[in-house]
Scaffold this motif. Structure first.
Motif, mmCIF file in Angstrom:
data_model
loop_
_atom_site.group_PDB
_atom_site.id
_atom_site.type_symbol
_atom_site.label_atom_id
_atom_site.label_comp_id
_atom_site.label_asym_id
_atom_site.label_seq_id
_atom_site.Cartn_x
_atom_site.Cartn_y
_atom_site.Cartn_z
ATOM 1 N N UNK A 223 0.833 -1.206 0.000
ATOM 2 C CA UNK A 223 0.000 0.000 0.000
ATOM 3 C C UNK A 223 0.869 1.258 0.000
ATOM 4 N N UNK A 224 1.913 1.222 0.814
ATOM 5 C CA UNK A 224 2.821 2.375 0.899
ATOM 6 C C UNK A 224 3.557 2.588 -0.419
ATOM 7 N N UNK A 225 4.048 1.502 -0.996
ATOM 8 C CA UNK A 225 4.790 1.599 -2.258
ATOM 9 C C UNK A 225 3.874 2.051 -3.396
ATOM 10 N N UNK A 226 2.644 1.549 -3.380
ATOM 11 C CA UNK A 226 1.697 1.882 -4.450
ATOM 12 C C UNK A 226 1.028 3.249 -4.236
ATOM 13 N N UNK A 227 1.297 3.878 -3.098
ATOM 14 C CA UNK A 227 0.683 5.174 -2.766
ATOM 15 C C UNK A 227 -0.838 5.072 -2.897
ATOM 16 N N UNK A 228 -1.350 3.996 -2.304
ATOM 17 C CA UNK A 228 -2.772 3.678 -2.467
ATOM 18 C C UNK A 228 -3.376 3.328 -1.118
ATOM 19 N N UNK A 229 -4.490 2.616 -1.133
ATOM 20 C CA UNK A 229 -5.116 2.140 0.088
ATOM 21 C C UNK A 229 -5.632 0.723 -0.136
ATOM 22 N N UNK A 238 -3.166 -7.572 -10.456
ATOM 23 C CA UNK A 238 -1.733 -7.297 -10.450
ATOM 24 C C UNK A 238 -1.219 -6.725 -11.771
ATOM 25 N N UNK A 239 -1.664 -7.240 -12.938
ATOM 26 C CA UNK A 239 -1.234 -6.607 -14.189
ATOM 27 C C UNK A 239 -1.644 -5.140 -14.286
ATOM 28 N N UNK A 240 -2.885 -4.847 -13.875
ATOM 29 C CA UNK A 240 -3.333 -3.446 -13.904
ATOM 30 C C UNK A 240 -2.570 -2.615 -12.873
ATOM 31 N N UNK A 241 -2.241 -3.226 -11.754
ATOM 32 C CA UNK A 241 -1.473 -2.513 -10.735
ATOM 33 C C UNK A 241 -0.083 -2.176 -11.262
ATOM 34 N N UNK A 242 0.537 -3.117 -11.990
ATOM 35 C CA UNK A 242 1.859 -2.861 -12.567
ATOM 36 C C UNK A 242 1.797 -1.691 -13.547
ATOM 37 N N UNK A 243 0.728 -1.655 -14.355
ATOM 38 C CA UNK A 243 0.554 -0.545 -15.295
ATOM 39 C C UNK A 243 0.371 0.774 -14.547
ATOM 40 N N UNK A 244 -0.428 0.748 -13.502
ATOM 41 C CA UNK A 244 -0.682 1.963 -12.732
ATOM 42 C C UNK A 244 0.591 2.454 -12.052
ATOM 43 N N UNK A 245 1.361 1.532 -11.500
ATOM 44 C CA UNK A 245 2.608 1.917 -10.824
ATOM 45 C C UNK A 245 3.606 2.524 -11.801
ATOM 46 N N UNK A 258 10.215 0.092 -15.320
ATOM 47 C CA UNK A 258 9.653 0.175 -13.982
ATOM 48 C C UNK A 258 9.824 -1.138 -13.235
ATOM 49 N N UNK A 259 9.651 -2.268 -13.909
ATOM 50 C CA UNK A 259 9.774 -3.566 -13.248
ATOM 51 C C UNK A 259 11.168 -3.746 -12.662
ATOM 52 N N UNK A 260 12.194 -3.365 -13.425
ATOM 53 C CA UNK A 260 13.565 -3.445 -12.910
ATOM 54 C C UNK A 260 13.758 -2.487 -11.736
ATOM 55 N N UNK A 261 13.174 -1.297 -11.851
ATOM 56 C CA UNK A 261 13.246 -0.324 -10.748
ATOM 57 C C UNK A 261 12.623 -0.907 -9.487
ATOM 58 N N UNK A 262 11.466 -1.534 -9.636
ATOM 59 C CA UNK A 262 10.779 -2.112 -8.494
ATOM 60 C C UNK A 262 11.609 -3.241 -7.867
ATOM 61 N N UNK A 263 12.217 -4.086 -8.692
ATOM 62 C CA UNK A 263 13.043 -5.177 -8.168
ATOM 63 C C UNK A 263 14.282 -4.638 -7.457
#
Length: 279
Positions: A223-229, A238-245, A258-263
């Protein structure tokens, strides 16, 4: 789940070289990543240990879930003589490791002392998967930077004997993976924490795998990483979340970037103290 396989020739060579030197080794020290203590256990190392005294290090414990680190310490004690949790980067518990090495090698040293030897040397071999912090631990023991360190797999290329001030001689070996991952989740966990080169796998596949585990076990960190609730995350796949992130972090449809950044954030502990292995 797409297949991840990684077993370059130098790893097979390293395994054979370690096997050839086993008769010179008094103690085997196996280094695991505390965040994936089960996935980072190379079954080939277990085969090489045999009856030799065996120490298991849960390294990078500062980045792992502390409750699960204690659990895995107890679990691993069922198959290893000694288990110790460490944060080698910040030099924690190094004296504890030296104590365990001397304890594990005490039968050998007593044998030589009974024959009149003074401060006999204990020969140990360090083994583990790539990028588990093995070289950092060795540098701490030796007291200087003798083993090359890098936050990527494949930094250590050959085997080297190193001396310490504690009558301990160390055989440093390259990180070794095994030829085939029977469980593809093991390959994904190894990829997530940098034991496999980023060029070998599709980063978005591994990022989606990580998102699923974070959603399951570390929702507050996600939640903190995604700046969400919680409510918003429950309504998005999860696919839509990856796109949103990717958009939230300003990378404009560059999902691989972004995926590499997240890892990378995951590996540095910026997504929280997580342990992805559970029994």
């Amino acid at each position: 789940m797409p297949t991840i396989q990684w077993y370059p020739g130098h790893m097979n060579k390293a395994r054979n070289q370690l096997e050839d030197k086993l008769n010179l080794i008094d103690v085997i020290v196996e280094v695991l990543d505390a965040r994936i203590p089960q996935a980072s256990r190379n079954p080939m190392i277990g085969e090489l240990v045999g009856q030799k005294p065996h120490i298991v290090i849960l390294n990078k414990a500062d980045l792992a879930d502390p409750v699960l680190t204690k659990f895995w310490q107890k679990e691993l004690q069922k198959t290893a003589n000694y288990v110790i949790a460490m944060d080698s980067l910040h030099n924690t518990n190094m004296q504890g490791l030296i104590h365990l090495i001397k304890k594990a090698g005490s039968a050998k040293t007593k044998k030589f002392e009974d024959k009149g030897a003074v401060n006999p040397t204990i020969r140990i071999a360090f083994a583990g998967i790539p990028n588990c912090g093995k070289s950092t631990i060795i540098n701490r023991l030796v007291g200087r930077n003798v083993a090359e360190v890098g936050n990527k797999p494949g930094v250590t290329k050959g085997q080297t004997w190193l001396k310490t001030k504690s009558n301990i001689q160390i055989l440093d070996t390259p990180g070794i993976l095994w030829p085939k991952f029977d469980d593809q989740q093991v390959g994904y966990k190894l990829a997530a924490f940098g034991a496999i080169k980023d060029t070998v796998f599709h980063a978005d596949d591994v990022a989606l795998f990580v998102l699923e585990l974070l959603r399951k076990y570390y929702l507050n960190d996600l939640i903190k990483f995604a700046r969400s609730n919680k409510e918003e995350l429950e309504q998005i796949s999860n696919p839509d979340l990856l796109l949103a992130l990717t958009d939230i972090y300003g990378m404009r449809d560059d999902y691989d970037r972004f995926s590499l950044y997240m890892l990378q954030r995951l590996r540095k502990g910026k997504l929280g103290r997580v342990t992805l292995d559970r029994l």
